[in-house]
Design a protein around this motif. Sequence first.
Motif, short mmCIF file in Angstrom:
data_model
loop_
_atom_site.label_atom_id
_atom_site.label_comp_id
_atom_site.label_asym_id
_atom_site.label_seq_id
_atom_site.Cartn_x
_atom_site.Cartn_y
_atom_site.Cartn_z
N MET A 25 6.34 8.07 -2.33
CA MET A 25 5.72 6.82 -1.72
C MET A 25 5.11 7.41 -0.50
SD MET A 25 7.83 3.47 -0.31
CE MET A 25 7.72 2.72 -1.83
N TYR A 26 4.18 6.65 0.04
CA TYR A 26 3.38 7.03 0.96
C TYR A 26 3.01 5.93 2.33
CZ TYR A 26 1.67 10.53 -2.47
OH TYR A 26 1.36 11.45 -3.24
N ILE A 27 3.09 6.52 3.36
CA ILE A 27 2.68 5.48 4.54
C ILE A 27 1.40 6.16 4.99
CG2 ILE A 27 3.01 4.63 7.01
CD1 ILE A 27 6.06 5.45 6.33
N VAL A 28 0.49 5.09 4.71
CA VAL A 28 -1.06 5.46 5.19
C VAL A 28 -1.27 4.74 6.61
CG1 VAL A 28 -3.35 5.30 4.65
CG2 VAL A 28 -1.76 5.75 2.65
N LEU A 29 -1.54 5.49 7.69
CA LEU A 29 -2.00 4.86 9.03
C LEU A 29 -3.33 4.86 8.90
CD1 LEU A 29 0.83 6.76 10.97
CD2 LEU A 29 0.80 4.26 10.27
N LEU A 30 -3.97 3.99 9.00
CA LEU A 30 -5.68 3.72 9.33
C LEU A 30 -5.78 3.64 10.94
CD1 LEU A 30 -5.25 2.41 6.45
CD2 LEU A 30 -7.47 1.48 6.82
N ALA A 68 2.87 -2.75 0.47
CA ALA A 68 2.72 -3.77 1.75
C ALA A 68 1.39 -3.06 2.40
CB ALA A 68 3.97 -3.52 2.52
N SER A 69 0.86 -3.99 3.39
CA SER A 69 -0.07 -3.54 4.24
C SER A 69 -0.49 -4.47 5.59
CB SER A 69 -1.45 -3.50 3.66
OG SER A 69 -1.77 -4.67 3.16
N GLY A 70 -0.87 -3.92 6.61
CA GLY A 70 -1.01 -4.93 7.56
C GLY A 70 -1.62 -4.30 8.72
N ARG A 71 -1.88 -4.93 9.78
CA ARG A 71 -2.57 -4.63 11.07
C ARG A 71 -1.72 -3.79 11.87
NH1 ARG A 71 -6.28 -9.65 13.03
NH2 ARG A 71 -7.93 -9.51 11.33
N GLN A 72 -1.98 -2.83 12.75
CA GLN A 72 -0.94 -2.43 13.63
C GLN A 72 -1.29 -3.04 15.08
OE1 GLN A 72 -1.69 2.06 14.66
NE2 GLN A 72 -2.63 2.37 12.52
N GLN A 73 -0.26 -3.11 15.76
CA GLN A 73 -0.23 -3.80 16.99
C GLN A 73 0.11 -2.76 18.07
OE1 GLN A 73 -0.82 -6.91 17.22
NE2 GLN A 73 -1.07 -7.24 14.89
N PRO A 74 -0.79 -2.76 19.08
CA PRO A 74 -2.18 -3.33 19.24
C PRO A 74 -3.13 -3.03 18.07
CG PRO A 74 -1.96 -1.72 20.90
CD PRO A 74 -0.57 -1.68 20.06
N ARG A 75 -4.18 -3.87 17.97
CA ARG A 75 -5.10 -3.67 16.73
C ARG A 75 -6.04 -2.38 16.85
NH1 ARG A 75 -9.61 -8.00 14.88
NH2 ARG A 75 -10.08 -6.69 12.86
N VAL A 76 -5.50 -1.32 16.66
CA VAL A 76 -6.36 -0.09 16.71
C VAL A 76 -6.33 0.53 15.22
CG1 VAL A 76 -5.29 0.63 18.89
CG2 VAL A 76 -3.98 1.37 16.88
N GLY A 77 -5.73 -0.32 14.19
CA GLY A 77 -5.93 0.25 12.90
C GLY A 77 -4.87 -0.50 12.09
N GLY A 78 -4.49 0.09 10.79
CA GLY A 78 -3.69 -0.48 9.77
C GLY A 78 -2.74 0.19 9.18
N VAL A 79 -1.80 -0.14 8.56
CA VAL A 79 -0.83 0.58 7.56
C VAL A 79 -0.78 -0.09 6.42
CG1 VAL A 79 1.66 0.96 7.35
CG2 VAL A 79 0.53 0.61 10.00
N LEU A 100 1.52 0.74 2.83
CA LEU A 100 2.78 1.34 2.20
C LEU A 100 2.14 1.43 0.50
CD1 LEU A 100 5.59 2.50 2.28
CD2 LEU A 100 6.33 -0.12 1.87
N ALA A 101 2.03 2.73 0.09
CA ALA A 101 1.49 3.11 -1.24
C ALA A 101 2.77 3.59 -2.15
CB ALA A 101 0.25 3.89 -1.25
N ARG A 102 2.71 3.05 -3.30
CA ARG A 102 3.50 3.66 -4.37
C ARG A 102 3.44 5.13 -4.62
NH1 ARG A 102 6.03 0.12 -7.78
NH2 ARG A 102 5.05 -1.96 -7.89
N THR A 103 4.34 5.70 -5.19
CA THR A 103 4.53 7.07 -5.44
C THR A 103 3.21 7.45 -6.42
OG1 THR A 103 6.53 7.39 -4.86
CG2 THR A 103 5.57 9.05 -6.62
#
Length: 100
Positions: free
Chosen positions: A1-6, A37-48, A50-53
């Motif tokens: 699984m992956y966490i992608v930080l934008l 899952a996905s959503g905005r970072q707080q504060p709004r500097v990017g997003g997150v 959650l990606a499947r394997t």
Amino acid sequence: MYIVLLTYTKPLDEIDYVLPDHLDWLNRQYEAGHFLASGRQQPRVGGVILARTMPRGKLDALLATDPFAIRHMARYDVVSFQVTMTAPELSRVNEMLAAS
């Protein structure tokens, strides 16, 4: 699984202009079963995201099709991890991960 930080690399007014295209892209990834899952970072500097394997190369190829990536508007940091424990209320996630 992956966490992608934008992390946005352009001002928010430029991000907001491309946001509808990014949301369409996200919806296509959910429909294809790639994202959980996905959503905005707080504060709004990017997003997150959650990606499947999946093979890392496939994830990188998917991320390269994001309108933010195409327009060089975000940097992507990817963390790979193996889920070994979840809260009981995430039992459905456990089932999905076991099927991956």
